[in-house]
Design an enzyme around this catalytic site. Structure first.
Site, short mmCIF file in Angstrom:
data_model
loop_
_atom_site.label_atom_id
_atom_site.label_comp_id
_atom_site.label_asym_id
_atom_site.label_seq_id
_atom_site.Cartn_x
_atom_site.Cartn_y
_atom_site.Cartn_z
N ALA A 32 44.87 -13.92 74.01
CA ALA A 32 43.55 -14.41 74.45
C ALA A 32 42.74 -14.78 73.20
CB ALA A 32 42.83 -13.39 75.32
N HIS A 37 39.82 -14.92 66.02
CA HIS A 37 41.22 -14.79 65.60
C HIS A 37 41.61 -15.95 64.67
CE1 HIS A 37 41.46 -12.58 69.59
NE2 HIS A 37 42.00 -11.70 68.76
N GLN A 61 47.63 1.56 74.08
CA GLN A 61 46.27 1.78 73.56
C GLN A 61 45.21 1.66 74.64
OE1 GLN A 61 46.65 -1.73 70.78
NE2 GLN A 61 44.48 -1.95 71.21
N GLY A 147 39.94 -7.96 62.14
CA GLY A 147 38.53 -8.33 62.27
C GLY A 147 37.64 -7.09 62.17
N ASP A 150 36.00 -4.73 65.19
CA ASP A 150 36.50 -3.38 65.52
C ASP A 150 36.47 -2.56 64.24
OD1 ASP A 150 37.14 -3.86 68.33
OD2 ASP A 150 38.60 -5.25 67.52
N SER A 185 34.85 -11.98 71.27
CA SER A 185 35.80 -10.99 71.79
C SER A 185 36.56 -11.62 72.96
CB SER A 185 35.03 -9.76 72.29
OG SER A 185 35.85 -9.00 73.14
N ARG A 187 37.28 -10.21 75.53
CA ARG A 187 36.66 -9.71 76.77
C ARG A 187 35.45 -10.54 77.19
NH1 ARG A 187 38.52 -4.90 74.52
NH2 ARG A 187 39.79 -3.66 75.94
O1 PAF Z 1 42.51 -5.32 67.61
C1 PAF Z 1 43.45 -5.58 68.41
O2 PAF Z 1 43.52 -6.67 68.99
C2 PAF Z 1 44.50 -4.53 68.67
O3 PAF Z 1 43.97 -3.26 68.66
C3 PAF Z 1 45.70 -4.64 67.71
C4 PAF Z 1 45.30 -4.34 66.27
C5 PAF Z 1 46.32 -6.02 67.79
C6 PAF Z 1 46.77 -3.62 68.10
O4 PAF Z 1 47.23 -3.85 69.40
#
Ligand code: PAF
Length: 282
Positions: A32, A37, A61, A147, A150, A185, A187
């Site tokens: 996404a 990114h 996660q 990034g 986070d 994001s 999201r």
């Molecule tokens: O930040 C993210 O998108 C995820 O936590 C990562 C680092 C790709 C691990 O799945």
């Protein structure tokens, strides 16, 4: 750009680069992809001979399974973006490829993984460490790009890198924002137009807290940010912590640590969508 889905194909692609001493940049993602990114990938492309972007929605996660289910999946558009950015390899494996058996490893890096997101999303950083450590082992990157949106994730990953002895360089990249200040994001695409319209209040409050904080204590500044955001119908602060930028422990004075950062998570709307942001004070 080459799209590969297995570890074997990934290794075959990287063997040539490794044997000729080329540098490898890794950008781990969950897909996404957006402009945030793209900025990581472009930086990696400019600093390395080969850039690998992993696209893997890592189930371990997600402590909230409904969050995983509704997470946007846009592989075709992701690959088109990576082509435009100049990445050489996209690695988009299946869950079975990454976890042929349950990953029973347990990572613990207190206090960085125990506070804020760690306290509210049990197992989240353990899952992040599981996937990121696997990617580091397979790709053996020279540099890995994350990034700063986070912020806490980078602090945890730095601890893991030191613990496991990876020799790569972690490259933190500034948060990319929409024109109205909302942190980019994946999201954000889940927000309704009405939710999207109120979401920029989060960064507005964070920005205003820089000036407010120059004349007030840490505690009063926390109260200011929380009440300003909670005053917007549709927004609800889950936590706002002002912390030492390295240990992530709460500070009580502005000059208590060399770097001081405010980290926030806000629920937006009725579903609700969890939005994360941060601000650096010094
Ligand atoms: O930040 C993210 O998108 C995820 O936590 C990562 C680092 C790709 C691990 O799945």
């Amino acid at each position: 750009m080459k799209l590969v889905t297995t570890i074997k194909e990934l290794q075959a692609e990287l063997d040539a680069a490794r044997s000729s001493g080329q540098s490898i940049g890794l950008v781990p993602t969950m897909g996404a992809l957006h402009r945030g990114h793209a900025s990581l990938v472009e930086r990696s492309v400019s600093e390395n001979d080969v850039t690998v972007v992993s696209i893997f929605l890592n189930p371990t996660q997600f402590n909230d399974k409904s969050d995983l289910e509704r997470y946007p999946r846009t592989l075709d558009a992701d690959c088109a973006l990576l082509e435009r950015c100049g990445a050489q390899i996209a690695f988009a494996p299946s869950v079975a490829e990454i976890y042929p058996a349950p990953d029973t490893r347990h990572f613990a890096y207190p206090p960085t993984d125990a506070v804020m997101e760690g306290a509210r999303r049990p197992g989240h950083f353990n899952g992040v460490c599981q996937i990121v450590s696997k990617l580091f082992a397979w790709v053996e990157p020279t540099r890995a790009y994350f990034g700063e949106k986070d912020y806490q994730q980078i602090a945890v990953i730095r601890r893991m890198v030191a613990d496991l002895g990876f020799t790569l360089q972690i490259v933190p990249c500034a948060c990319i924002r929409e024109a109205d200040g909302l942190a980019m994001s994946s999201r954000n695409t889940l927000l309704t137009p009405a939710e999207r319209a109120i979401a920029p209040h989060i960064y507005e409050a964070l920005k205003a807290s820089r000036e407010f904080g120059s004349a007030h204590s840490v505690t009063t500044t926390i109260q200011y940010v929380v009440s300003r955001i909670n005053a917007v119908p549709g927004l609800r602060v889950e936590y706002f912590s002002i912390v030492d930028g390295e240990s992530l422990l709460d500070v009580s004075d502005w000059d208590e640590a060399p770097s001081v950062v405010g980290c926030i998570t806000v629920y937006c709307g009725s579903k609700p969508i969890r939005l994360i942001d941060h601000i650096k004070y010094h």
